[in-house]
Scaffold this active site. Structure first.
Site, short mmCIF file in Angstrom:
data_model
loop_
_atom_site.label_atom_id
_atom_site.label_comp_id
_atom_site.label_asym_id
_atom_site.label_seq_id
_atom_site.Cartn_x
_atom_site.Cartn_y
_atom_site.Cartn_z
N SER A 11 0.89 -1.30 -0.10
CA SER A 11 -0.10 -0.13 0.11
C SER A 11 0.85 1.31 -0.07
CB SER A 11 -0.86 0.01 1.20
OG SER A 11 -1.48 1.15 1.34
N HIS A 36 -1.24 -1.08 -4.44
CA HIS A 36 -2.27 -0.75 -3.90
C HIS A 36 -2.45 0.63 -3.58
CE1 HIS A 36 -6.16 -1.86 -1.48
NE2 HIS A 36 -5.66 -0.71 -0.65
N ASP A 38 -4.75 4.02 -2.25
CA ASP A 38 -5.54 4.21 -1.14
C ASP A 38 -6.17 5.79 -1.58
OD1 ASP A 38 -5.89 1.82 0.45
OD2 ASP A 38 -4.00 2.32 1.26
N MET A 40 -8.73 8.59 -0.46
CA MET A 40 -9.44 8.95 0.62
C MET A 40 -10.07 10.36 0.33
SD MET A 40 -7.26 7.42 3.70
CE MET A 40 -6.77 5.82 3.82
N HIS A 69 -8.01 1.54 -4.37
CA HIS A 69 -9.16 1.35 -3.30
C HIS A 69 -9.75 2.75 -3.27
CE1 HIS A 69 -9.62 0.21 1.20
NE2 HIS A 69 -10.64 0.48 0.60
N MET A 71 -11.80 4.89 -1.23
CA MET A 71 -12.64 5.17 0.01
C MET A 71 -13.28 6.77 -0.11
SD MET A 71 -9.78 3.68 2.33
CE MET A 71 -8.43 3.68 1.11
N MET A 140 -11.89 -5.28 4.84
CA MET A 140 -11.32 -4.27 5.63
C MET A 140 -10.95 -4.99 6.95
SD MET A 140 -10.62 -1.99 3.56
CE MET A 140 -9.57 -1.03 4.86
N ASP A 178 -7.01 -6.05 3.99
CA ASP A 178 -6.49 -4.71 3.81
C ASP A 178 -6.41 -4.30 5.37
OD1 ASP A 178 -5.42 -2.27 3.41
OD2 ASP A 178 -7.17 -1.81 1.99
C1 DX5 Z 1 -6.61 2.03 5.27
C2 DX5 Z 1 -6.14 1.56 3.73
C3 DX5 Z 1 -5.02 0.44 3.94
C4 DX5 Z 1 -3.81 1.00 4.65
C5 DX5 Z 1 -3.11 -0.42 5.06
O1 DX5 Z 1 -7.80 2.57 5.25
O2 DX5 Z 1 -7.19 1.12 3.01
O3 DX5 Z 1 -4.79 0.04 2.50
O4 DX5 Z 1 -2.87 1.45 3.70
O5 DX5 Z 1 -2.09 0.20 5.96
P1 DX5 Z 1 -1.30 -0.98 7.00
O6 DX5 Z 1 -0.92 -2.23 6.00
O7 DX5 Z 1 -0.50 -0.02 7.61
O8 DX5 Z 1 -2.53 -1.21 8.07
ZN ZN Z 2 -6.45 -0.02 1.15
#
Ligand code: DX5
Ligand code: ZN
Length: 226
Positions: A11, A36, A38, A40, A69, A71, A140, A178
């Site tokens: 990630s 990956h 993220d 947000m 991903h 969010m 998640m 994740d």
């Molecule tokens: C959380 C993200 C994850 C995050 C995982 O909202 O979707 O992808 O980056 O990070 P770690 O592996 O540090 O929990």
């Molecule tokens: Zn993620």
């Protein structure tokens, strides 16, 4: 239970953004399978990560598929833009989609792998009537929004429930985990039926991130690193 080799998706959220090019090259040259990514929006989750300019920059140098991903609320508005920005797979949140069946069709129409993420409180059973339309389910294992959080143990049960739900209907379904994933729990997650392990801080904060990825890739079902 999956028969294919599992996939590792570091990630990028946990990368050092001041050295993003180097971090991308590290992943390119590692045993990782996907990036990956993220996204947000500060509305669906209480954090803002990055958007299209950064995704473009990653796509420019990444030599492996981008697993995006989302969010964000109302992801339908941006699906085309994520595709044109380099996404290979697009995962939306169950909790953010009023018309999930339509959203999944739109993602596939773009030629992307269609994924659905479930928050920790969302039961797997809610996917029953769309399970055959999904390429990947992201369970998640933390509340989304931040890296470095504690893994939620209920995840193992959810993986097994999801594998049962998909059995005979969608046996090729990829199950991705994740949040809080590392070598300490990766073997058990694979044993439960996971296919894709996302790892942020356990890769990028490691003293040797390339080796951290290798150790995750070397995991086998039910076994710790050997
Ligand atoms: C959380 C993200 C994850 C995050 C995982 O909202 O979707 O992808 O980056 O990070 P770690 O592996 O540090 O929990
Ligand atoms: Zn993620």
């Amino acid at each position: 239970m999956s028969i294919n080799p599992h996939l590792i998706a570091p990630s990028v959220l946990a990368a050092d953004f001041a050295r993003l090019y180097d971090e991308i090259q590290m992943v390119n040259n590692s045993d990782a399978d996907w990036f990956h990514i993220d996204i947000m929006d500060g509305v669906f989750v209480p954090n803002i990560s990055f958007g299209f300019p950064v995704l473009h920059a990653i796509a420019k140098y990444a030599k492996k598929p981008l697993d995006v991903h989302l969010m964000i609320v109302d992801p339908d508005r941006y699906l085309g833009l994520f595709k044109s920005s380099g996404a290979d797979g697009i995962t939306v949140h169950y909790e953010a989609c009023t018309h999930l069946h339509r959203t999944l069709a739109a993602i596939k129409e773009l030629g992307c792998r269609a994924g659905v993420a479930l928050n920790p409180h969302t039961p797997v059973s809610l996917l029953k009537d769309v399970i055959r339309d999904i390429d990947l389910v992201c369970i998640m294992s933390v509340n989304p929004g931040f890296g470095g959080q504690k893994f939620i143990e209920q995840t193992y049960t959810k993986i097994k429930e999801l594998r049962n739900l998909a059995a005979g209907v969608n046996d090729g379904l990829l199950i991705e985990i994740d949040g809080g994933v590392g070598v300490h729990n990766g073997g058990l997650l694979l044993e439960a039926g996971a296919d894709v392990l996302v790892a942020g801080s356990n890769v990028f904060a490691a003293s040797d991130p390339t080796d951290a990825i290798l150790q995750l890739k070397k995991l086998r079902k039910g076994l710790q690193n050997v």
